[in-house]
Design a protein around this motif. Structure first.
Motif, PDB file in Angstrom:
ATOM      1  N   TRP A 153       0.858  -1.180   0.052  1.00 46.06           N
ATOM      2  CA  TRP A 153      -0.096   0.104  -0.252  1.00 46.06           C
ATOM      3  C   TRP A 153       0.726   1.228   0.046  1.00 46.06           C
ATOM      4  N   SER A 154       2.265   1.166   0.533  1.00 46.38           N
ATOM      5  CA  SER A 154       2.805   2.233   0.633  1.00 46.38           C
ATOM      6  C   SER A 154       3.704   2.842  -0.476  1.00 46.38           C
ATOM      7  N   VAL A 155       3.727   1.669  -1.560  1.00 49.37           N
ATOM      8  CA  VAL A 155       4.839   2.018  -2.591  1.00 49.37           C
ATOM      9  C   VAL A 155       4.426   2.915  -3.318  1.00 49.37           C
ATOM     10  N   PRO A 156       3.198   3.284  -3.748  1.00 51.28           N
ATOM     11  CA  PRO A 156       2.926   4.691  -4.700  1.00 51.28           C
ATOM     12  C   PRO A 156       3.771   5.831  -3.719  1.00 51.28           C
ATOM     13  N   ASP A 157       3.422   5.991  -2.512  1.00 52.83           N
ATOM     14  CA  ASP A 157       3.755   7.004  -1.834  1.00 52.83           C
ATOM     15  C   ASP A 157       5.265   7.053  -1.809  1.00 52.83           C
ATOM     16  N   LEU A 158       6.083   6.093  -1.760  1.00 55.55           N
ATOM     17  CA  LEU A 158       7.527   5.909  -1.880  1.00 55.55           C
ATOM     18  C   LEU A 158       7.808   6.397  -3.148  1.00 55.55           C
ATOM     19  N   SER A 180      15.450  -5.233   4.687  1.00 56.73           N
ATOM     20  CA  SER A 180      14.619  -6.573   5.005  1.00 56.73           C
ATOM     21  C   SER A 180      13.135  -6.372   4.203  1.00 56.73           C
ATOM     22  N   LEU A 181      12.128  -6.116   4.611  1.00 58.82           N
ATOM     23  CA  LEU A 181      10.699  -6.057   3.884  1.00 58.82           C
ATOM     24  C   LEU A 181      11.108  -4.693   3.083  1.00 58.82           C
ATOM     25  N   GLY A 182      11.403  -3.645   3.869  1.00 58.49           N
ATOM     26  CA  GLY A 182      11.879  -2.435   3.175  1.00 58.49           C
ATOM     27  C   GLY A 182      12.521  -2.618   1.820  1.00 58.49           C
ATOM     28  N   GLY A 183      13.555  -3.368   1.840  1.00 58.96           N
ATOM     29  CA  GLY A 183      14.193  -3.581   0.562  1.00 58.96           C
ATOM     30  C   GLY A 183      13.323  -4.119  -0.526  1.00 58.96           C
ATOM     31  N   ARG A 184      12.244  -4.846  -0.216  1.00 64.72           N
ATOM     32  CA  ARG A 184      11.345  -5.203  -1.350  1.00 64.72           C
ATOM     33  C   ARG A 184      10.574  -4.111  -1.786  1.00 64.72           C
ATOM     34  N   GLY A 185      10.148  -3.095  -0.737  1.00 67.37           N
ATOM     35  CA  GLY A 185       9.667  -1.820  -1.129  1.00 67.37           C
ATOM     36  C   GLY A 185      10.236  -1.122  -2.111  1.00 67.37           C
ATOM     37  N   VAL A 186      11.613  -0.916  -1.771  1.00 66.58           N
ATOM     38  CA  VAL A 186      12.572  -0.163  -2.614  1.00 66.58           C
ATOM     39  C   VAL A 186      12.608  -0.759  -3.926  1.00 66.58           C
ATOM     40  N   VAL A 187      12.721  -1.992  -4.114  1.00 66.47           N
ATOM     41  CA  VAL A 187      12.465  -2.523  -5.490  1.00 66.47           C
ATOM     42  C   VAL A 187      11.344  -2.383  -6.314  1.00 66.47           C
ATOM     43  N   LEU A 188      10.192  -2.372  -5.640  1.00 64.98           N
ATOM     44  CA  LEU A 188       9.011  -2.244  -6.147  1.00 64.98           C
ATOM     45  C   LEU A 188       8.786  -0.905  -6.645  1.00 64.98           C
ATOM     46  N   ALA A 189       9.160   0.181  -5.769  1.00 66.38           N
ATOM     47  CA  ALA A 189       9.269   1.656  -6.408  1.00 66.38           C
ATOM     48  C   ALA A 189      10.130   1.589  -7.499  1.00 66.38           C
ATOM     49  N   LEU A 190      11.279   1.014  -7.381  1.00 69.36           N
ATOM     50  CA  LEU A 190      12.131   1.419  -8.553  1.00 69.36           C
ATOM     51  C   LEU A 190      11.702   0.621  -9.859  1.00 69.36           C
ATOM     52  N   GLN A 191      11.024  -0.417  -9.589  1.00 69.90           N
ATOM     53  CA  GLN A 191      10.274  -0.857 -10.775  1.00 69.90           C
ATOM     54  C   GLN A 191       9.406  -0.013 -11.382  1.00 69.90           C
ATOM     55  N   GLU A 192       8.569   0.514 -10.616  1.00 71.52           N
ATOM     56  CA  GLU A 192       7.423   1.588 -11.068  1.00 71.52           C
ATOM     57  C   GLU A 192       8.249   2.942 -11.699  1.00 71.52           C
ATOM     58  N   ALA A 206      20.923   0.125  -2.446  1.00 74.13           N
ATOM     59  CA  ALA A 206      21.615  -0.711  -1.446  1.00 74.13           C
ATOM     60  C   ALA A 206      20.522  -1.610  -0.595  1.00 74.13           C
ATOM     61  N   LEU A 207      20.470  -2.691  -0.844  1.00 70.09           N
ATOM     62  CA  LEU A 207      19.434  -3.679  -0.258  1.00 70.09           C
ATOM     63  C   LEU A 207      20.149  -4.614   0.985  1.00 70.09           C
ATOM     64  N   LEU A 208      19.679  -4.276   2.261  1.00 66.53           N
ATOM     65  CA  LEU A 208      20.250  -5.039   3.223  1.00 66.53           C
ATOM     66  C   LEU A 208      19.364  -6.139   3.805  1.00 66.53           C
ATOM     67  N   ALA A 209      19.774  -7.236   3.652  1.00 67.17           N
ATOM     68  CA  ALA A 209      19.158  -8.637   3.999  1.00 67.17           C
ATOM     69  C   ALA A 209      17.808  -8.519   3.222  1.00 67.17           C
ATOM     70  N   PRO A 210      17.632  -8.158   2.173  1.00 64.11           N
ATOM     71  CA  PRO A 210      16.354  -8.003   1.532  1.00 64.11           C
ATOM     72  C   PRO A 210      15.343  -9.201   1.667  1.00 64.11           C
ATOM     73  N   ASP A 211      14.183  -8.930   1.966  1.00 65.58           N
ATOM     74  CA  ASP A 211      13.269 -10.042   2.326  1.00 65.58           C
ATOM     75  C   ASP A 211      12.235 -10.101   0.916  1.00 65.58           C
ATOM     76  N   MET A 212      13.138 -10.595  -0.018  1.00 68.17           N
ATOM     77  CA  MET A 212      12.317 -10.846  -1.260  1.00 68.17           C
ATOM     78  C   MET A 212      12.638 -11.962  -2.006  1.00 68.17           C
ATOM     79  N   LEU A 220      13.013  -8.923 -12.374  1.00 69.78           N
ATOM     80  CA  LEU A 220      12.718  -7.510 -12.607  1.00 69.78           C
ATOM     81  C   LEU A 220      14.135  -6.961 -12.805  1.00 69.78           C
ATOM     82  N   LEU A 221      15.066  -7.529 -12.735  1.00 62.24           N
ATOM     83  CA  LEU A 221      16.162  -6.846 -12.749  1.00 62.24           C
ATOM     84  C   LEU A 221      16.513  -6.114 -14.234  1.00 62.24           C
ATOM     85  N   PRO A 222      16.491  -6.723 -15.306  1.00 62.24           N
ATOM     86  CA  PRO A 222      16.651  -5.627 -16.464  1.00 62.24           C
ATOM     87  C   PRO A 222      15.915  -4.297 -16.237  1.00 62.24           C
ATOM     88  N   ASP A 223      14.584  -4.204 -15.760  1.00 65.00           N
ATOM     89  CA  ASP A 223      13.919  -2.809 -15.633  1.00 65.00           C
ATOM     90  C   ASP A 223      14.832  -2.105 -14.488  1.00 65.00           C
TER      91      ASP A 223
END
Length: 326
Positions: A153-158, A180-192, A206-212, A220-223
């Motif tokens: 839910w927070s990704v659009p605001d990020l 952790s889970l915030g790393g997943r949020g960063v990845v989803l925001a970067l994809q958008e 930088a993704l620290l202990a990403p829970d993804m 997703l990496l090419p994007d």
């Protein structure tokens, strides 16, 4: 300096002698139970910004034990003293060039998040550049599923906040850090961002202990690579929290060592497995292991690739092992 004195239950004096904290943007609602001041709960709300002010209490009597113990023993206690809400432009005015936007992980209420964000900011020497994004994590150990939903839910605001930072500072020095889970949020925001803002490119991610899911990140990496100049992933084989997450989801997590990281083109992987495990679940090495914070310092402040950073031994085409510092 405060110089206040407080007495413990054992009659040992402690000194409250320093004020610390971080600027923040939060999607949490204000705590209606607060009679005075501002605090935030775990409910969703519109974005708010401000500064979280901490108070440090030094526990000098624990110093001898902290030096000898094989695990982390705090020599200080941080507590939230005050939260000062401000308009977002005023908060951004306090940041210097090339800001670092940090996204926390699961099981983090506002107060805990402020403490940990402050420690990371200071250890990685990101003073005056650090902005903490506080999404409405429940702060309850058993509410992982709810935290996942609130993260999505927070990704659009990020994404919107990243766009605002880009508009003010440009993308040359804009950095994203997620734990952790915030790393997943960063990845989803970067994809958008890669999809909708091809003009926007992040300097360091930088993704620290990403829970993804590792396989999803591969897809997703090419994007992602088109939206970031450098992506760095920190992993560990002693991260018990990610072991549980892998069992829960049925697939390996990106932050676990042992994945086929050689398939991740244009990504630098930093394996922290050789560091001592200083937290019970091995998931907080960015807080407890100074080597990780120092490596982030060299990565973000000095702009050095892994091949040029000290204390790293290359163990694969795109993988390095971070070594303990004596």
């Amino acid at each position: 300096m405060f110089g206040l004195i407080a007495a413990t239950s054992e009659g040992i004096a402690e000194t409250v002698d320093e004020v610390r904290g971080v600027p923040y943007v939060t999607l949490r609602d204000r705590d209606s139970d607060m009679d005075e001041g501002v605090s935030y709960d775990d409910e969703r709300s519109s974005p708010k910004a401000g500064h979280c002010i901490l108070e440090q209490t030094n526990l000098d009597f624990l110093s001898p034990a902290a030096e000898l113990a094989p695990f982390y023993i705090p020599e200080e206690i941080l507590s939230v003293r005050e939260i000062r809400e401000k308009p977002l432009p005023q908060v951004l005015d306090t940041l210097s060039a090339a800001p670092v936007l940090y996204v926390h992980g699961y099981f983090i209420d506002f107060d805990k998040g402020c403490r940990r964000a402050t420690i990371l900011k200071e250890k990685a020497r990101l003073t005056d550049r650090f902005l903490w994004f506080s999404w409405p994590s429940d702060g309850t150990l058993l509410n992982y599923a709810q935290d996942e939903v609130n993260l999505y839910w927070s990704v659009p605001d990020l994404v919107q906040l990243i766009s605002e930072l880009h508009g003010r500072f440009g993308s040359d020095g804009l950095n994203l850090v997620g734990h952790s889970l915030g790393g997943r949020g960063v990845v989803l925001a970067l994809q958008e961002i890669a999809r909708s803002r091809p003009d926007l490119r992040i300097n360091n991610v930088a993704l620290l202990a990403p829970d993804m899911d590792f396989g999803l990140f591969q897809k997703l990496l090419p994007d992602l690579s088109s939206a970031a100049r450098r992506i760095t992933i920190y992993t560990s084989d002693a991260d018990r929290a990610l072991v549980v997450s892998a069992q829960l989801h049925g697939y390996p997590r990106l932050g676990q060592s042992g994945n086929a990281v050689g398939s991740l083109a244009e990504v630098e992987v930093i394996d922290t497995s050789d560091l001592p495990t200083l937290s019970p679940n091995g998931h907080l090495y960015h807080i407890h292991n100074d080597e990780v914070a120092q490596d982030l310092d060299r990565l973000i402040n000095n702009g050095l690739p892994a091949s040029a950073r000290s204390d790293l031994i290359q163990i694969g085409p795109n993988q390095w092992s971070l070594q303990p510092v004596d």
